[in-house]
Design an enzyme around this catalytic site. Sequence first.
Site, PDB file in Angstrom:
ATOM      1  N   PHE A 134       0.831  -1.214   0.000  1.00  0.00           N
ATOM      2  CA  PHE A 134       0.000   0.000   0.000  1.00  0.00           C
ATOM      3  C   PHE A 134       0.863   1.262   0.000  1.00  0.00           C
ATOM      4  CE2 PHE A 134       0.699  -1.187   4.442  1.00  0.00           C
ATOM      5  CZ  PHE A 134       1.199  -0.002   4.966  1.00  0.00           C
ATOM      6  N   GLU A 135       2.172   1.093  -0.014  1.00  0.00           N
ATOM      7  CA  GLU A 135       3.077   2.214   0.203  1.00  0.00           C
ATOM      8  C   GLU A 135       2.901   3.346  -0.806  1.00  0.00           C
ATOM      9  OE1 GLU A 135       5.241  -1.260   2.198  1.00  0.00           O
ATOM     10  OE2 GLU A 135       3.709  -0.902   0.693  1.00  0.00           O
ATOM     11  N   ALA A 136       2.679   3.012  -2.080  1.00  0.00           N
ATOM     12  CA  ALA A 136       2.544   4.062  -3.089  1.00  0.00           C
ATOM     13  C   ALA A 136       1.390   5.002  -2.769  1.00  0.00           C
ATOM     14  CB  ALA A 136       2.352   3.442  -4.474  1.00  0.00           C
ATOM     15  N   ILE A 138       0.605   6.226  -0.035  1.00  0.00           N
ATOM     16  CA  ILE A 138       0.971   7.227   0.967  1.00  0.00           C
ATOM     17  C   ILE A 138       2.290   7.909   0.614  1.00  0.00           C
ATOM     18  CG2 ILE A 138      -0.345   6.161   2.828  1.00  0.00           C
ATOM     19  CD1 ILE A 138       2.221   4.896   3.858  1.00  0.00           C
TER      20      ILE A 138
END
Length: 248
Positions: A134-136, A138
């Site tokens: 999910f990093e992209a 944020i």
Amino acid sequence: MQMDASNGHGLQRSHDDGLAVLTLAKPPRNLLAPDVMHVLREAILEADADPDVEAIVLTGAGEMFCGGLDIERIQAGADPVEFASALVELLRIFPALGKPILAAVNGDALASGYSLVCAADLAVAVDSARLGTFEASIGIWPMIAQVPALQRLHPRHALENLLTGEPFPAGRAYEIGIVNQVVAGDELWPQVRRWAQLSVRAGKALPAGRRSFYRFRELSYDGALSASLEEFRAMFTTTEHVDSGERA
């Protein structure tokens, strides 16, 4: 099932008819920190060396498999490089194992939790699970968590998640090869045990065979063929020595 108490680092170990079940036990999110990853790494290696263990299963306590690294600890002042280094050392051991390692995905597997699923040989997920980074979403990049996905998936499928930061629903994860089966919650463990039993059919040939699979994937086509011939010779040389000893 033989159950061992949690060792205080968020990992619970149990043995169930030849299965070493390693449970991330820091609900609700079962987050990873250096101490947890070190203990998990050692537990995997111990299970791989245990003659009473046929296969290894990773899972999570509660309703989540693993939510990734414990970012709150990093935000509170912990060294992020220490977290990253522990994750690298944990993921590094997977290709060298001699026994199958399976993921029983009992809930969401996100970020580094997703990397554990991709690093496993086989995976069964409940139908409510989401899997991916999910990093992209944020504004950061899953620099380490992406590596097992790059090894396991077609690049376009890996980028579908990496670029968007949108985890895959379980059904989509099955379509693109992240998991081998999607099941209702009450079918997770029966199906994990079924896959575990199937995964050890190669018997004595399994350790060398499994390691060769991951080794050959890193070689050129010609290099893999040359290496396979050497492994083939070694396999039959070992078999001949065993047979000769038995006859003696």
